[in-house]
Every structure is written in C-alpha cells, then in structure tokens.
Write an enzyme that holds these catalytic residues in place. Structure first.
Site, mmCIF file in Angstrom:
data_model
loop_
_atom_site.group_PDB
_atom_site.id
_atom_site.type_symbol
_atom_site.label_atom_id
_atom_site.label_comp_id
_atom_site.label_asym_id
_atom_site.label_seq_id
_atom_site.Cartn_x
_atom_site.Cartn_y
_atom_site.Cartn_z
ATOM 1 N N ASP A 121 -11.381 -3.978 -3.407
ATOM 2 C CA ASP A 121 -11.034 -3.306 -2.151
ATOM 3 C C ASP A 121 -12.208 -3.387 -1.162
ATOM 4 O OD1 ASP A 121 -9.277 -2.162 -0.426
ATOM 5 O OD2 ASP A 121 -9.427 -0.132 -1.230
ATOM 6 N N HIS A 176 0.861 -1.178 0.000
ATOM 7 C CA HIS A 176 0.000 0.000 0.000
ATOM 8 C C HIS A 176 0.900 1.231 0.000
ATOM 9 C CE1 HIS A 176 -3.683 2.254 0.980
ATOM 10 N NE2 HIS A 176 -2.898 3.005 1.738
#
Lengths: 434, 317
Positions: free
Chosen positions: A315, A189
């Site tokens: 997600d 990330h």
C-alpha cells in the site's frame, strides 16, 4: 543502473524457499538468459556454464522476488511524490521485483493510451517490472465503466478505483458482469464513504481519548458484504483491495466457502501495526483504511497464515512532508512501504506469528497467480526475479537512507532484523549491499 | 387490376399481439400470403380493395419512421382509410391515460389499430379495451411480431427454408423486442438460435428461451447461416452497459473479419436504423451479403399479409 550484465549466476549454498512448491531446502540456484535454470541441492560450481558468476550465499535465504499488488507511483501527473525510477529503486532495495501501480494518478489510468504511456515510461526508467492496474470507472468517478476489454489488451493487469469505493451497486454489478467476459479481476476498496464520514482513525476508546473522529469497521464490512452478494449475482472475479478487521474475515470465509471467486489483500501496515502505534498523533501512521485494534491485527496475521487473506501488499503511498506535518485530522493519509514490506513482515516470522513460507507466498506467489504474471516462483523456466535475504542482521530504519522520494515511513527509526542483500530482476542484479 | 388471390389464409384471431402462441402453420400461412404481396408491390398498379371501407389507425406512442410508414403503405395499398397518430400529438401529451385513449379511439369505430408503445405489455392492455383488431408494432422490450415475420420472409426467400438454419442474433438482446420475437419465431420454425452479446446485454435466464448463449463473436458466429445484428441505443454505449462505442465495435461490431467466422455463404440482417461503426461496419452493411434493404421491402408485404389475414376474420368480412 544495472550493476552487472547478464552473465549466468549461481547462487550457491542458499536456503531456498519457494512458496509455489512449499519448498524450504538448502541448495543452489542457477540463472542464465534471464530465467531460472534450476533450483536444487548440489548443482555446484562444476556443473555450470563457463563465465558463470558464482555467489556463495552462505546459508542466506533465496526466494522469489516480491510482487507488490498495490503501490502508488506518481506518474503521470504527480512525479514530485514518486516516479517509476524512484519507486523501482525503493522496490529493488526492498526485494520487490514487480510493482503493480495504481490508477489514481492525474490523469487517471482509465484509457488504453495512458496504460501505454505508463508501460513505456516504466520500461525506460524502472529497474524492476511494472504493471498498471486501470480504473474500474472513468475518472474514478464511480459512474461509467472503463474500456475493460481494450485496457486489458493494452496491459492493465486488474481494475480498481484505487482508494475509492464504487458506491453505486448497479455500476459495480455491471463492471463485474462485463469484466467477467474478459476474465478481468476487479479489485475493490471496501469502505462505505458515508460511514467513514470525517473519521481519521479506528473508532473506539483510543480515538475517543485522542479526540479524533473514528471510522467503524462496519464501514468496511457493509461494503464487503454488498460486494459478496454482487459477486454471487454476477460470477465476476473479485479481490478485496485492503482488508483490516476481524469481522471482514468472517465475511471472506463465508464467501470462499460458498465457492465464489473472491480473494483479498491486507497491507503490511495492518498486519504489523495497530492503532496504539499512532501514539502521540504520529501522522505517518495515518493510513486508509485506518490501523485497527490489536485483536484485528492478530486475526489478519492468522488469516494470512491460513491463506484466507491471499496477499500482503505494501500500500505504498508516498506523501510529501508538508502534507504530513499537520494536525492528525488534516494530514494526508498514506505510508511508503515498498522498501520495508518484506523486512517488516519478517517481524512476524521472528515473533513466531507467521512462517516464512506463508509470508513469502502472500507477497509473491499469490499476487502473481491472481494477476496472471509469471513471477512468484523458482520453478525451472521462470523469470529470474529473485532475492537474497539475510534474515538475521539487525539495523535501524533511517528515513534519509530510503530510496523513495518521500520519507513517510511508519517504521521511522524502527529496529529491524533481516535485510535484502541482493535483488535480481530478469537475471540482472539491480540491487546489492556490498 | 386485381389478380386472383391464390392464398385464402385466414388468421383466426382478432389481434396480432406477438409471435408467442402462433403455430408453425399460422406463420407459414402469413409468409405464403406475404409472398403474393411482394409480387404485387413490384407492379405499377399496387392497389387492392380488400380493406375498402375499413379504418386503420396507426397509434405510435414511440417515434418510428420505417415501421409507421410501412404500416401506412400496407393499409393504403389494401384500400383502407389510414389515420396516423403519433406521440407528439395532442391528447397523449396532455396526460391522457393509455386506457382513456383506447376508449376514445374505440368510439370512432376503427377496424384495426396498429400500436407501438415504449412499455412492455401496453399493447395487450389496450387491446382489452377496444372492439377492433389490434396489431402490435412493438411494445417495450417484449415483442415486435411483424419485424420477426419480415425477417423470416427475407430468410426464406434467400435460403429457401428456415428449418435447420443456424441463426445468430447479436447485440443488445436485453432491451430488444426484435430479439424476443425472432427467438420465438425461429424456434417455432425449426431454426437453431444463438444469441451473442456481452453479459451486460444478456437478459438473465435467456438460455431457457431456447437459445445458445455466446459472449464473443468468434464462438457466436461459428457455423452460422444468418447473422442478425441489433441496434445499440446511444444512451447504453458510454459506460452504463458497455464502456464505449469503440470498445463495442472492437469486440461486437460486425466487420468483415468477424463475418468470416460465420459460414462462407452467411447473410447479414439488421432491423434498422443502423449505427454504422458501432454495431456494424459500412462495408458489411452495404455489401453483397447484406439483406438489410430487402428487409425493408419485405416489411410492407408482411404487414399487408397481416392486415389482410386479420381482416378476413373481421365481422362482415
């Protein structure tokens, strides 16, 4: 939960789209013993084994089931948000046949015993395939690398600290270096937490008008640039977990041109929505990283079409209504997406922004390849994980009908065109609109 | 009782700071001389007088049990007066610099100083400031020449040669002075060296030091005659360089299964002290193919040879 047994199935008169072969043709697909026997023109009802269930698709789309590379499921520890059971029901309804769950559970998935637990729970309760990613660092603390070798042997398909960035470059360097020996994919990330600060939406005019603190796209590019240097240094396998802005695409292009082993995902939210959709502080559109400006969204879609962005994922991040029914800055980030990712993606197809093959490739073939999973293709001998989709039927998303335990969908009341009619996992129909 | 010395080898240098720069003949000369001391050390009367009147200082900035006692015994058996100074003692704790310590000791007219230091290059720095001989007993991750020599002697006595053997050095290559000295010595003597470690424990560019690189034990131990294991320091085990001791043992710890990848008559070495169950399994460490105890014995003989060969080159020798 199985709606039918494992009789052979013939999906006849289908529009077959197989992104693994750039195939878009009319024909029949024969499934038996859990695998795809053949997918071609003119198998016909005559050429199939006795007892085969023949389904006339009447020109509807048949494609590989989706492999969703990034979905949060709350086991262990947060079953009130989502279980493997509920997540897999949502997945099946959305055409997702493989969920890759994230390790930011409690406890975190950071040791082989927890991987084992997840796989057993999923085997007993899920109706689609489930594979876990494991943490890069112990407790997702960004300090000490996990047992990458033993975790991979236990069944972890990749390594990620979920929505946390490993800010210590030395730790990241060692994880990439060590991971390379085990051919481990490091999924990172890319958000510099200091640049994010207290920001809650994309930095710019719109945030300023709303009086909300912004997150600059540089928070993403700074971390991504650093990671590219570390990948060049270590030769590791790297995947950017969630790319959101045009500047990141330039970084990615440079890294790919240099021959680095780098791939990237974008979330369905970032390719179909922008910051303006937040409107009057709609907290269901508060996600991490934040929704960006329309030019960023357009650039992302073009990058998916070109294959620069390899994967589009859901997600999926279920949040209880109580954590969302708060002022925007205080609301929990995250949106559910398993059930709507394909249909939301079809908006891009209908608007002419993206072809059906690039969309399905980014949602099935590419993630399967990157994770070393057998799905994402209709080739003979592949697992019979596939979907039947009506590309045209109009409907309106009713959160109450969604299968996920939480209803925080950004497509609340949205008008959609196209719907999953049937989802088949391992040759069994696990979802069907009658 | 002093039996007539067969070898009259002289190390024509003032210091032994590393294996780097030693010729094949010099290494062979030291090993031949050490062989004689092996025999001597096995007798009841072990005393020689060749270093009588000489003063040897063991200056250990880093704690060490076996190397320091090995050098102490070696010096005493050759008749030297041996003094030990260790890191815990006075002035080094009081912030005196390395060079000041060297100058102070030099004023006491020692003949040989044995130095161990945690910083690479520290022994060479000290050697430039003193008038006597200096022997490197290990400097940082740079060199540990007497360890490489005792390993070579152990190999030669068990295999009859070093030339042409395949040697795997396994484990924490990155931080190991033992690995560096052995790589240089074994290459000089004609052995083929392979290093085996996870990538995080391999120094960049190691392949240009004349070694093959393997990142797993199966490939690394194939066709190997000698398996040298290295110690993994505790602070490197838990997520910094490797994830955990259990994962390290699983993939790089030498057990019987992994030893089977090597040649059937392959022998096992370890410079000590061992972490049993981390880099080596007890069954292998204590097994018939282990040379680990013999290495300790060879250590005293090799250090006697080094002291003797250097002393023959000292003024008034």
């Amino acid at each position: 939960m199985m709606l039918s047994d494992r009789r052979p199935i013939l999906l006849a008169n289908a529009r077959i789209v197989d992104p693994s072969r750039d195939l878009d043709t009319v024909g029949d697909v024969l499934i038996a013993d859990g695998v795809i026997r053949e997918a071609k023109r003119g198998i016909g009802a005559a050429g199939v084994p006795e007892g085969t269930e023949v389904i006339d698709c009447r020109g509807k789309l048949v494609a590989p089931g989706l492999v969703d590379m990034r979905a949060f499921v709350g086991e262990p520890g947060e079953a009130s948000r989502e279980t493997f059971g509920s997540a897999s029901q949502a997945a099946a309804a959305g055409g997702v046949t493989t969920i890759v769950c994230q390790p930011d559970t409690s406890p975190a998935i950071d040791d082989p015993a927890t991987v084992d637990y997840v796989l057993r729970r999923a085997r007993d309760t899920a109706i689609v395939h489930v594979h876990p990613m494991a943490a890069i660092t112990k407790g997702l603390e960004g300090k000490e690398m996990t047992e990458i070798g033993l975790l991979k042997a236990a069944g972890a398909v990749a390594f990620t600290d979920a929505d946390k960035s490993v800010t210590n470059a030395q730790v990241m360097r060692r994880a990439l270096t060590y991971g390379r020996d085990f051919d481990a994919l490091i999924v990172h990330h890319t958000e510099d937490p200091d640049l994010v600060g207290d920001g809650v939406m994309n930095e710019g005019e719109f945030a300023s008008r709303l009086g909300l603190l912004g997150v600059p796209s540089a928070a993403e590019t700074v971390m991504l640039e650093r990671d590219m240097r570390l990948v060049a240094l270590t030769g590791g396998r790297y995947h950017a977990a969630s790319i959101t802005c045009a500047e990141s695409l330039e970084v990615l292009q440079r890294a790919k041109d240099a021959g680095l082993d780098i791939t990237a995902s974008a979330s369905i939210n970032h390719v179909t929505l922008n910051e303006n959709d937040i409107g009057p502080y709609r907290t269901f559109l508060k996600v991490v990283p934040p929704l960006r400006a329309e030019p960023d969204r357009k650039a992302l879609v073009a990058a998916v079409a070109a294959g620069l962005v390899d994967v589009v994922m859901s997600d999926h991040n279920p949040q209880d209504v109580e954590t969302k029914r708060l002022p925007f800055a205080e609301a929990a980030p995250g949106a559910i997406g398993l059930e709507t990712m394909l249909i939301a993606g079809l908006r891009l197809v209908h608007s002419g922004e993206l072809g059906i093959i690039p969309l399905l490739r980014a949602m099935s073939t590419r993630p399967a390849q990157l994770l070393g999973l057998p799905g994402g293709t209709l080739r003979s001998g592949s697992p019979a994980d596939l979907i039947v989709v009506d590309l045209d039927v109009p409907w309106i998303v009713d959160p109450n009908e969604l299968k996920s335990k939480c209803k925080n969908t950004p497509y609340d009341e949205a008008r959609m065109q196209g719907r999953v009619l049937r989802t088949i996992v391992g040759g069994r129909t696990v979802y069907e609109i009658v | 009782m002093t039996s007539a010395q067969k070898s009259s080898f002289v190390l024509s240098r003032r210091h032994l700071l590393g294996i780097e720069g030693l010729s094949r003949d010099e290494i062979t000369g030291l090993l031949d001389l050490a062989e004689e001391f092996v025999e001597l050390n096995r007798q009841v009367e072990k005393k020689r007088v060749s270093l009588r009147g000489r003063t040897q200082i063991n200056l250990f900035f880093e704690v060490s049990t076996r190397t320091q006692s090995s050098f102490e015994l070696a010096g005493k058996r050759l008749g030297a007066d041996v003094m030990n100074m260790s890191a815990s003692s006075s002035s080094m704790r009081k912030g005196e610099t390395l060079i000041d310590t060297a100058i102070t000791l030099n004023a006491m007219h020692p003949d040989i100083i044995i130095v161990r230091h945690h910083a690479s290059g520290a022994v060479e720095l000290l050697a430039r400031k003193v008038d006597c001989s200096v022997v490197n007993a290990g400097d940082g991750a740079h060199e540990h020449p007497t360890q490489a020599l005792l390993d070579a002697l152990t190999i030669r006595r068990n295999k009859g040669r070093i030339d042409g053997l395949n040697v795997a050095i396994c484990g924490d290559i990155l931080h190991s002075r033992v690995a560096r000295s052995n790589i240089i010595l074994l290459n000089t003597m004609g052995a083929r060296v392979r290093v085996v470690a996870p990538s995080t424990l391999l120094p960049p560019g190691i392949e240009r030091m004349g070694v093959e690189v393997a990142r797993d034990m199966r490939a690394g131990l194939a066709d190997v005659d000698i398996v040298m294991m290295l110690r993994l320091q505790r602070e490197r085990m838990n997520g910094s360089y490797v994830p955990s001791t259990s994962e390290y043992f699983q993939y790089f710890g030498l057990d019987e299964k992994k030893l089977a990848y090597a040649r059937p008559n392959a022998l096992v070495m370890h410079p000590g002290p061992m972490n049993r169950g981390v880099e080596i399994d007890s069954i292998v460490a204590d097994g018939a193919r282990s040379l680990i105890r013999e290495q300790v014995e060879m250590g005293v003989a090799v250090r006697m040879a080094v002291l003797e060969a250097l002393s023959r080159n000292l003024p008034n020798a």
